[in-house]
Design a protein around this motif. Structure first.
Motif, short mmCIF file in Angstrom:
data_model
loop_
_atom_site.label_atom_id
_atom_site.label_comp_id
_atom_site.label_asym_id
_atom_site.label_seq_id
_atom_site.Cartn_x
_atom_site.Cartn_y
_atom_site.Cartn_z
N PHE A 133 0.85 -1.20 0.00
CA PHE A 133 0.00 0.00 0.00
C PHE A 133 0.88 1.24 0.00
O PHE A 133 1.85 1.34 0.74
N SER A 134 0.53 2.21 -0.82
CA SER A 134 1.28 3.46 -0.89
C SER A 134 0.41 4.61 -0.38
O SER A 134 -0.73 4.80 -0.84
N ASP A 135 0.94 5.39 0.56
CA ASP A 135 0.22 6.56 1.07
C ASP A 135 0.29 7.76 0.13
O ASP A 135 -0.31 8.79 0.41
N ALA A 136 0.98 7.63 -0.98
CA ALA A 136 1.14 8.74 -1.92
C ALA A 136 -0.20 9.16 -2.54
O ALA A 136 -0.32 10.27 -3.03
N ILE A 137 -1.17 8.28 -2.49
CA ILE A 137 -2.48 8.63 -3.07
C ILE A 137 -3.21 9.65 -2.22
O ILE A 137 -4.10 10.35 -2.69
N PHE A 138 -2.82 9.78 -0.96
CA PHE A 138 -3.50 10.70 -0.05
C PHE A 138 -2.72 12.00 0.18
O PHE A 138 -2.96 12.68 1.17
N ASN A 139 -1.84 12.38 -0.71
CA ASN A 139 -1.08 13.61 -0.49
C ASN A 139 -1.91 14.84 -0.87
O ASN A 139 -2.99 14.75 -1.46
N PHE A 140 -1.40 16.00 -0.54
CA PHE A 140 -2.10 17.28 -0.73
C PHE A 140 -2.48 17.51 -2.19
O PHE A 140 -3.58 18.00 -2.48
N ARG A 141 -1.59 17.17 -3.10
CA ARG A 141 -1.82 17.42 -4.52
C ARG A 141 -3.05 16.69 -5.04
O ARG A 141 -3.84 17.25 -5.79
N ARG A 142 -3.23 15.45 -4.64
CA ARG A 142 -4.34 14.65 -5.17
C ARG A 142 -5.65 14.85 -4.41
O ARG A 142 -6.72 14.66 -4.97
#
Length: 80
Positions: free
Chosen positions: A45-54
């Protein structure tokens, strides 16, 4: 019977089309910024999907773009 030349009249003015194009570019930019965030390995699982940009920036840009396009449609061109 006279043949009258009728000038082709566009629905919008030139400025309306420019504003509409700007709105479409903003919407496209928002969807491009929303893309990605997945991981190469489906078991990780990657937490990058929940960053500010997205989560904040991209949807805000899309909504602003829709607002700009609606404005370009509703803007009343000044008739001479």
């Amino acid at each position: 019977m006279e043949n009258k030349q009728q000038k082709a009249e566009f629905l919008f003015d030139k400025i309306n089309y420019k504003i509409l194009l700007i709105g479409i570019v903003i919407i496209s930019l928002g969807f491009i910024l929303m893309a990605g965030g997945g991981s190469d390995n489906p078991k990780v699982f990657s937490d990058a999907i929940f960053n500010f940009r997205r989560i904040r920036l991209a949807p805000t840009l899309v909504l602003i773009g829709f607002g700009v396009t609606i404005y370009s449609i509703l803007k009343n061109p000044l008739k001479k």
